[in-house]
Write an enzyme that holds these catalytic residues in place. Structure first.
Site, short mmCIF file in Angstrom:
data_model
loop_
_atom_site.label_atom_id
_atom_site.label_comp_id
_atom_site.label_asym_id
_atom_site.label_seq_id
_atom_site.Cartn_x
_atom_site.Cartn_y
_atom_site.Cartn_z
N ASP A 24 69.46 -2.11 48.15
CA ASP A 24 68.03 -1.81 48.16
C ASP A 24 67.51 -1.76 46.73
OD1 ASP A 24 68.60 0.73 47.18
OD2 ASP A 24 68.21 1.75 49.06
N ILE A 25 66.20 -1.80 46.61
CA ILE A 25 65.54 -1.87 45.31
C ILE A 25 65.43 -0.47 44.74
CG2 ILE A 25 63.44 -2.59 44.11
CD1 ILE A 25 63.00 -4.55 46.50
N GLU A 43 62.79 -1.30 51.81
CA GLU A 43 63.29 -2.03 50.64
C GLU A 43 64.78 -2.30 50.76
OE1 GLU A 43 63.46 2.36 49.28
OE2 GLU A 43 62.34 1.14 50.70
#
Length: 376
Positions: free
Chosen positions: A250-251, A296
């Site tokens: 994930d970001i 995300e």
């Protein structure tokens, strides 16, 4: 029998017979495709469609003709044979090189005991040109508003010529000639309507399936598609003792991106991350599968890979994204990701156990400084 006992004209029974033959074709085709997909046999649906169409229609034509070989009414199934050819040439869009017509025609004429009739040779040449013209008509006019006009014009013209050969060969009266030509025209029109309805229905179902299984923002497959695929891959890998690995990332600080630059900027970040990831996958192995499974959060599934084998692709994705500055309006947004990777093990009771272990590795990366890979 239908006319004698039920008073149903042969023309009506012919319509239902043709529709039944076509319906059986679609049922068999869908069944074959579902079997191939269930067993992960890598054959394109178009290839299955072409081979199934050719074999199915050859069996149909030869079976029908076997009932009337050498008889004075050997012309009776001519319309059925032409409808089968139209279906293959126009609707299935099966292309045959010109030299392939000769062995097929020769075999059929030997089978039909027609080698000694000049009318049969004329019919064979006309059928070959008819097939080629239908291919060309589909290619040039299929997506035009009045495609049906070109389709019907081709069918009516060649249908009249083909029945003229039958008239000469069997000394048919003009009344029979025009009657069969009209019947063929009606069959062609019904075929066009029937197949168009089926095609439109299939295209609608395909669009709905794509909508249900794809993320509208990033154009990647979504969590619903992931759930279906991981169930199949997990069961297959467990049953056949195959490797299966997964990358989850994930970001980092994505909420901060939204809060600082706005949600439209966040959408741009998600799109860029998805595009880069898919590009890396396409350049390495198109059997690797990519999903957006959360806000995300993204998952990459590696069928047939152990954890060590995933290292190259994982590292390429990690490096490409962590060197990315997403441009939004006049701002540059720096991006980094945290990654977890793991492989399926014998102790996994189901896909959830596998998923949880990958998820734990991801959170290990996030708790230990982010922008790192945890794999085991």
């Amino acid at each position: 029998m239908t006319w004698s006992y039920w008073r149903v004209p042969p023309f009506i029974t012919s319509i239902f017979f043709i529709l039944g033959v076509l319906t059986l074709y679609w049922v068999l085709y869908n069944w074959i495709v579902s079997v191939f997909h269930a067993h992960h046999i890598k054959v394109a649906d178009d290839v299955i469609n072409s081979w199934h169409g050719v074999l199915y229609m050859l069996v149909f034509v030869f079976s029908m003709q076997s009932l009337i070989i050498g008889q004075s009414d050997g012309w009776q199934f001519m319309n059925f044979q032409m409808i089968a050819m139209i279906f293959c040439a126009y609707f299935l869009n099966i292309h045959l090189p010109y030299y392939a017509f000769f062995p097929v025609v020769l075999i059929f004429m030997v089978f039909n005991q027609s080698l000694g009739y000049w009318e049969s040779w004329g019919q064979a040449i006309t059928m070959a040109v008819f097939f080629w013209t239908l291919n060309r008509s589909r290619h040039r006019y299929r997506n035009q508003k009045y495609a049906w006009v070109y389709y019907m014009g081709t069918g009516i013209g060649f249908g009249g010529l083909l029945w003229m050969w039958m008239k000469f060969k069997f000394s048919l009266p003009w009344s029979t000639y025009f009657q069969e030509w009209i019947y063929l025209t009606i069959f062609e029109a019904l075929l066009y309507v029937y197949v168009t309805m089926l095609t439109n229905d299939s295209e609608l179902k395909l669009r709905l399936a794509q909508f249900a299984n794809h993320d509208a923002l990033t154009k990647t497959q979504n969590y619903a598609a992931y759930s279906d695929e991981i169930d199949l891959l997990f069961a297959d890998s467990h049953k056949n003792h195959l490797n299966l690995s997964m990358m989850m990332f994930d970001i980092d600080h994505f909420k901060h991106v939204n809060d600082t630059y706005g949600h439209l900027a966040g959408d741009r970040v998600l799109q860029q991350v998805a595009m880069i990831t898919q590009t890396v996958i396409d350049e390495n192995d198109d059997q690797v599968k990519f999903y957006r499974t959360g806000g995300e959060e993204f998952n990459v599934i590696f069928p047939g890979y152990d954890v060590e084998s995933t290292a190259s692709i994982v590292r390429q994705i990690f490096t490409a994204i962590n060197h990315l500055d997403v441009k939004y309006e006049d701002q540059q947004i720096p991006i980094s990701i945290s990654v977890g990777v793991s492989g399926m093990v014998v102790a996994d009771g189901g896909p959830a156990d596998f998923y949880n272990r990958v998820d734990q590795n991801l959170y290990h990366s996030k708790r230990n400084g982010r922008m790192r890979i945890t794999a085991n």
